[in-house]
Design a protein around this motif. Structure first.
Motif, PDB file in Angstrom:
ATOM      1  N   LEU A   1       0.847  -1.198   0.000  1.00 16.54           N
ATOM      2  CA  LEU A   1       0.000   0.000   0.000  1.00 16.54           C
ATOM      3  C   LEU A   1       0.881   1.247   0.000  1.00 16.54           C
ATOM      4  CD1 LEU A   1      -2.772  -1.147   2.506  1.00 16.54           C
ATOM      5  CD2 LEU A   1      -2.982  -0.867   0.022  1.00 16.54           C
TER       6      LEU A   1
ATOM      7  N   ARG B   1     -10.180   4.116  -1.706  1.00 16.24           N
ATOM      8  CA  ARG B   1      -9.809   5.075  -0.660  1.00 16.24           C
ATOM      9  C   ARG B   1     -10.990   5.310   0.289  1.00 16.24           C
ATOM     10  NH1 ARG B   1      -9.601  10.647  -3.172  1.00 16.24           N
ATOM     11  NH2 ARG B   1     -11.802  10.299  -2.873  1.00 16.24           N
TER      12      ARG B   1
ATOM     13  N   LEU C   1       1.692  -5.111   6.195  1.00 17.23           N
ATOM     14  CA  LEU C   1       1.309  -4.016   5.305  1.00 17.23           C
ATOM     15  C   LEU C   1       2.554  -3.227   4.945  1.00 17.23           C
ATOM     16  CD1 LEU C   1      -1.889  -2.604   7.078  1.00 17.23           C
ATOM     17  CD2 LEU C   1      -1.680  -4.573   5.557  1.00 17.23           C
TER      18      LEU C   1
ATOM     19  N   LEU D   1       3.579  -0.010   3.964  1.00 13.80           N
ATOM     20  CA  LEU D   1       3.116   1.357   3.794  1.00 13.80           C
ATOM     21  C   LEU D   1       4.083   2.285   4.484  1.00 13.80           C
ATOM     22  CD1 LEU D   1       1.831   1.524   6.759  1.00 13.80           C
ATOM     23  CD2 LEU D   1      -0.295   0.935   5.645  1.00 13.80           C
TER      24      LEU D   1
ATOM     25  N   PHE E   1      -1.685   5.520   3.386  1.00 13.56           N
ATOM     26  CA  PHE E   1      -2.063   4.391   2.539  1.00 13.56           C
ATOM     27  C   PHE E   1      -2.102   4.918   1.109  1.00 13.56           C
ATOM     28  CE2 PHE E   1      -4.221   4.064   6.628  1.00 13.56           C
ATOM     29  CZ  PHE E   1      -3.963   2.761   7.033  1.00 13.56           C
TER      30      PHE E   1
ATOM     31  N   PHE F   1      -2.748   3.589  -2.983  1.00 11.83           N
ATOM     32  CA  PHE F   1      -3.303   2.458  -3.736  1.00 11.83           C
ATOM     33  C   PHE F   1      -2.871   2.503  -5.192  1.00 11.83           C
ATOM     34  CE2 PHE F   1      -6.309   4.637  -0.913  1.00 11.83           C
ATOM     35  CZ  PHE F   1      -6.158   3.812   0.188  1.00 11.83           C
TER      36      PHE F   1
ATOM     37  N   THR G   1      -4.240  -3.029  -6.439  1.00  7.76           N
ATOM     38  CA  THR G   1      -4.896  -3.078  -5.123  1.00  7.76           C
ATOM     39  C   THR G   1      -6.330  -3.584  -5.291  1.00  7.76           C
ATOM     40  OG1 THR G   1      -3.613  -1.131  -4.518  1.00  7.76           O
ATOM     41  CG2 THR G   1      -5.420  -1.741  -3.054  1.00  7.76           C
TER      42      THR G   1
ATOM     43  N   GLU H   1      -7.768  -6.730  -0.427  1.00  7.82           N
ATOM     44  CA  GLU H   1      -6.587  -6.177   0.248  1.00  7.82           C
ATOM     45  C   GLU H   1      -6.973  -5.020   1.154  1.00  7.82           C
ATOM     46  OE1 GLU H   1      -2.757  -7.113  -2.578  1.00  7.82           O
ATOM     47  OE2 GLU H   1      -3.929  -5.321  -3.036  1.00  7.82           O
ATOM     48  N   ILE H   2      -7.882  -4.186   0.689  1.00 11.54           N
ATOM     49  CA  ILE H   2      -8.337  -3.050   1.501  1.00 11.54           C
ATOM     50  C   ILE H   2      -9.028  -3.568   2.761  1.00 11.54           C
ATOM     51  CG2 ILE H   2     -10.029  -1.165   1.543  1.00 11.54           C
ATOM     52  CD1 ILE H   2      -7.481  -0.473   0.038  1.00 11.54           C
TER      53      ILE H   2
END
Lengths: 378, 409, 135
Positions: B18, B292, B339, B341, B374, B376, B380, B384-385
């Motif tokens: 992410l 988002r 994750l 990120l 985050f 994307f 994505t 996954e979200i």
């Protein structure tokens, strides 16, 4: 099959280099500055490449800074070293340096810095008397002297130039782009404080190079932002290219002797053939030269015309440095060596590589012989 | 006795990426386009030749470079002659800002010069500005409001008769806020002030048409739009002509504005990435914005004490930046190893310093540090979200539960 | 390209990572639990806080809990202390130093303050200890 005799302009990517690059072109990779695992894997790969490049030139990994190529390395060395020195400290540079050194020196001159050309002789070697006089005439910050010339292949005595520079408190920058991978290059033995390298001249990818820098040398960065490469060269690291550079450097080190011996044998064959043709001038042939490079003029032919005639026969050569090709200007290198303009206009450069063959040399000589006959007939 | 049970730590090999605002994977089509210029083409084995060489292979490499230039130009509504290739956005931003100021005589003290930028620009813009300050240039750093916005009027008010250049980003890389670049550009054109825009996070996410928007200089990066690392571009307007002093000297490549051997494969990759971005622009933007909003709704409905950073009314589709009350930032990031990120821009996340962007918005150090960005991309998925949201919710709850603040036992 | 070991992508020292991810003895004793002595310490520089609760029986620690707010290292320090303290008597508890904590958890220099946080929390417990901690 086309014949590629332009290895000093650029080299094909070694398949082993491409293989290493593809692993990170396609794979899960990150921005090396990100902290997560992708970023860490990228960082490890970059450090491995740094060690490989350092090993090729006998430097410490922490002395190697990756750049976008040798032009940037040369700019960073010259601009960066001058920016951290008093305004009166001069830049000296050889008359046959690469355009990225010459043009940077010109820009520094335009910005009010004192820059001076050091003359070379007809053989392309530095004029030592002139050099020593220039060194003695006040403070010098940096001397820029290439190890091997990209057009003639002439090898300068960089260790001697460095000793003289150091005795006057000056630093020495060595553009080793053409020397690396063709002759042994040792950062310490050269006595250099700064040194430029390029990947795409040693069967690595375009778009990546390095500046080797002694820890004590203070440079101002060329680019600002981000803090990568210890702030000396910010910007997201070009990971696949850096990995490719590393592998190319390792191969260049492993295969240096074999590549050099192969090229030397072919070049001797080529030069013997050229001399048999007659009416040929080989530039710098009384000086030590790279094993793969011959720059010569064929009487009756202009370099550009000869280059195009050869191109039509499927033979790629150069009329000088790739950057200045097609500009209709004679080689500044040959003019710097004191050759007359007409002869300089006639120059073409053949630069061989490990994939060059005896058959290619024979075909090239045959084509040249035909063209010579044509030229004579015209 | 109240025991706190840590959520089961998943040892699954799965990692959710992410961090598309830091870098993107190379699109397969882009890699395909690049390969012939790395290993030679099937019918043209010498495509790796130096594009500056004056022989056939060199001309064919040059032709590929020029095709890529047209592709880049097409993405932003420019003419191919207005595109200069660079080693990436850092170089593009440096060249635009320092090159413009140097051309206008600002660096030799021959002219009083003023530059306007903002506190929330990318580090390479801020560092270029700071360097110029050491050379005697006066710089105004505009302060955004609490949502990260800068009103066009704020820009115009900062101008002085000495202002040479305004440099602002189109989309902020940390919080995704979108500036009203068209309005700012029109106002600056009326006032005759040169305008540079860092469009690295905007390209491929928002439509950019420089025929309509009078920006003079605009920076692009390939590796943020599924192209290769190590290549970017600077748009330099021809009419009226934006003038720059080159920062890298040599063989006179790129109209003398940027010397150095052109890395054909990289440039071809940038061109292919731009062509793909142009083709997918609308589709990508809609889908990314949906992801988002989904992530934000999931987090905000499950956790109290969240702050969405930036302006929800004007934000890029691919970015969500959230601050979490009651948790420590480093522990928060470390608790989410599955994750990938970042806490801010990639360039600052290795250091533990809180984001200067969030601080400029008025967040205190602690909350600025307890923030996650985050971002994307094309790969994505909704799954996954959902997974990411679930992990973040679990871990924030856990860290809050672990904290001694506000608890008796 | 080698991938970094999956479970510790930020390369914390192994003892810190293991304790941070498993956090044994996290939490607190119910208010009024007999024999519980609570100590708390904070590091203002790092804005971290550690609360250590030791439950004594017949002069020895029978059970322990901790709560922490701070970086993974400070959380790991709490978890390690709570585990280590069980079975120790007061004299043994008093013998623990920040240096020992650093060694056990492989705490790097820039995180030395986390070890001090642990030592301070344990000291706070010992300072509040009644003459005879056994119920």
């Amino acid at each position: 099959m086309p014949i590629y005799f332009d290895h000093n302009a650029t080299t094909p990517l070694d398949p082993r280099v491409l293989e290493a690059m593809q692993a990170c072109l396609g794979g899960p990779y990150g921005n090396a500055s990100s902290v997560h695992r992708y970023g860490r894997a990228a960082r490890d790969a970059i450090e491995a490449a740094r060690a490989q490049v350092a090993a090729l030139v006998g430097a410490q990994p922490q002395e190697v800074f990756f750049t976008s190529g040798a032009t940037e390395s040369n700019n960073l060395a010259l601009q960066g070293a001058l920016a951290t020195a008093p305004a009166a400290a001069r830049l000296l540079y050889g008359a046959t340096e690469h355009p990225s050194v010459l043009e940077t020196a010109e820009a520094l001159r335009a910005a009010g810095r004192a820059v001076e050309v050091v003359a070379v002789g007809r053989d392309g070697l530095l004029d030592w008397a002139a050099y020593e006089t220039q060194l003695s005439r006040g403070p010098v910050r940096l001397v820029a002297l290439m190890r091997a010339n990209n057009e003639t292949g002439v090898i300068q005595d960089v260790p001697r130039a460095a000793r003289l520079a150091h005795a006057r408190g000056a630093l020495l920058h060595c553009d080793a782009v053409q020397a690396a991978g063709k002759i042994p290059v040792d950062f310490d033995a050269l006595g250099a404080d700064l040194m430029s390298l390029s990947a795409h001249k040693i069967y690595g990818p375009k778009g990546v190079g390095a500046l080797v820098k002694r820890a004590a040398v203070e440079l101002a960065p060329l680019l600002h932002g981000g803090g990568q490469e210890h702030g000396l060269r910010p910007g997201t690291e070009n990971l696949p290219a850096i990995v490719g550079f590393g592998v190319a450097a390792e191969l260049a080190r492993d295969e240096l002797e074999r590549r050099a011996a192969h090229c030397r044998r072919l070049r001797e064959m080529l030069e013997a053939g050229l001399r048999r043709l007659g009416a040929v001038t080989i530039f710098g042939d009384s000086a030590p030269r790279l094993p793969n490079t011959v720059q010569f003029a064929l009487a009756g032919w202009e370099g550009e015309a000869l280059l195009m005639a050869l191109d039509r026969k499927g033979i790629a050569v150069s009329s000088g440095s790739a950057c200045s090709s097609g500009k209709g200007e004679p080689s500044h290198v040959l003019l710097g060596m004191g050759w007359p303009r007409e002869l300089a206009f006639g120059a073409i450069r053949v630069s061989l590589g490990p994939s060059s063959t005896e058959n290619e040399i024979a075909r090239f000589l045959a084509v040249l012989s035909e063209l010579q006959a044509l030229g004579a007939a015209a | 006795m109240s025991a706190v049970i840590a959520p089961a730590t998943s040892r699954a090999a799965r990692t959710i990426y992410l961090d598309y605002a830091a870098t993107t994977p190379l699109a397969p089509q882009v890699l395909e386009a690049m390969l012939p210029y790395l290993r030679g083409g099937e019918s043209d084995p010498l495509l790796w030749a130096n594009p500056a060489s004056a022989h056939g292979p060199g001309y064919r490499a040059r032709a590929a470079v020029e095709r890529a230039r047209a592709q880049v130009a097409a993405l932003i509504g420019a003419d191919a002659t207005e595109i200069i290739f660079t080693s990436g956005a850092t170089e593009s931003n440096n060249l635009a800002i320092k090159g413009a100021l140097e051309f206008h005589g600002a660096l030799r003290g021959s002219r009083r010069a003023h530059l306007v930028s903002s506190r929330t620009e990318h580090r390479c813009v801020l560092d270029s500005c700071r360097y110029l300050e050491t050379q005697g240039v006066r710089v105004t750093y505009l302060k955004p409001d609490a949502l990260g916005r800068i009103a066009p009027a704020q820009v115009f008010e900062a101008l002085t008769p000495d202002t040479v250049l305004v440099s602002l980003m189109w989309v902020n890389n940390e919080i995704g806020v979108v500036y009203d670049i068209p309005a700012i550009a029109r106002g600056l054109r009326e006032r005759g002030v040169l305008f540079h825009v860092d469009a690295v996070q905007a390209a491929g996410k928002l439509p950019i048409d420089l025929r309509e928007v009078p920006v003079d200089l605009l920076s692009l990066s390939a590796h943020k739009i599924y192209g290769p690392k190590g290549v970017g571009a600077l748009y330099v307007r021809r009419k009226p002509r934006a003038r720059l002093a080159p920062q890298m000297h040599g063989g006179g490549h790129e109209q003398g504005m940027r010397s150095g051997t052109l890395a054909t494969h990289q440039i071809v990759g940038l061109g292919a990435a731009c062509a793909l971005a142009a083709q997918r622009l609308g589709e990508d933007a809609v889908r990314l914005a949906q992801l988002r909003e989904r992530l934000w709704r999931r987090l905000a409905s499950a956790l109290p004490g969240l702050h969405r950073n930036g302006d929800p009314q004007a934000c890029a589709p691919h970015l969500l930046n959230v601050s979490f009350e009651g948790v420590e930032g480093e522990a928060l990031r470390a608790s989410l190893p599955e994750l990938a990120l970042s806490s801010g821009s990639a360039c600052s996340s290795a250091t533990a310093e809180p984001s200067y962007v969030l601080r400029a918005l008025g967040r205190d150090d602690e909350l600025a540090n307890a923030s996650l960005r985050f971002s994307f991309g094309r790969a994505t998925s909704v799954e996954e979200i959902e997974f990411a949201a679930q992990r973040v919710i679990e871990q924030v709850r856990w860290l809050r539960e672990l904290s001694p603040f506000g608890k008796d036992g | 390209m080698p991938l970094v070991e999956d479970s510790n992508p930020f390369a914390y020292p192994a003892p810190i990572w293991t304790l941070f991810r498993s956090t044994p003895r996290a939490g607190g004793f119910a208010p009024g639990t007999p024999g519980v002595v609570t100590g708390e310490a904070q590091s203002n520089a790092a804005r971290s806080r550690l609360r250590l609760q030791l439950r004594f029986e017949r002069g020895r620690v029978a059970d322990a809990r901790f709560r922490a707010y701070g970086c993974p290292t400070s959380i790991a320090v709490g978890a390690w202390l709570a585990g280590w303290a069980v079975g120790k008597d007061v004299r043994e508890l008093a013998g623990l130093s920040a240096a020992r904590l650093r060694k056990e958890l492989e705490i790097p220099d820039q995180r030395a303050h986390c070890a001090l946080l642990g030592e301070d929390a344990l000291r706070a417990v010992l300072d509040r200890l009644p003459e005879d901690p056994s119920p």
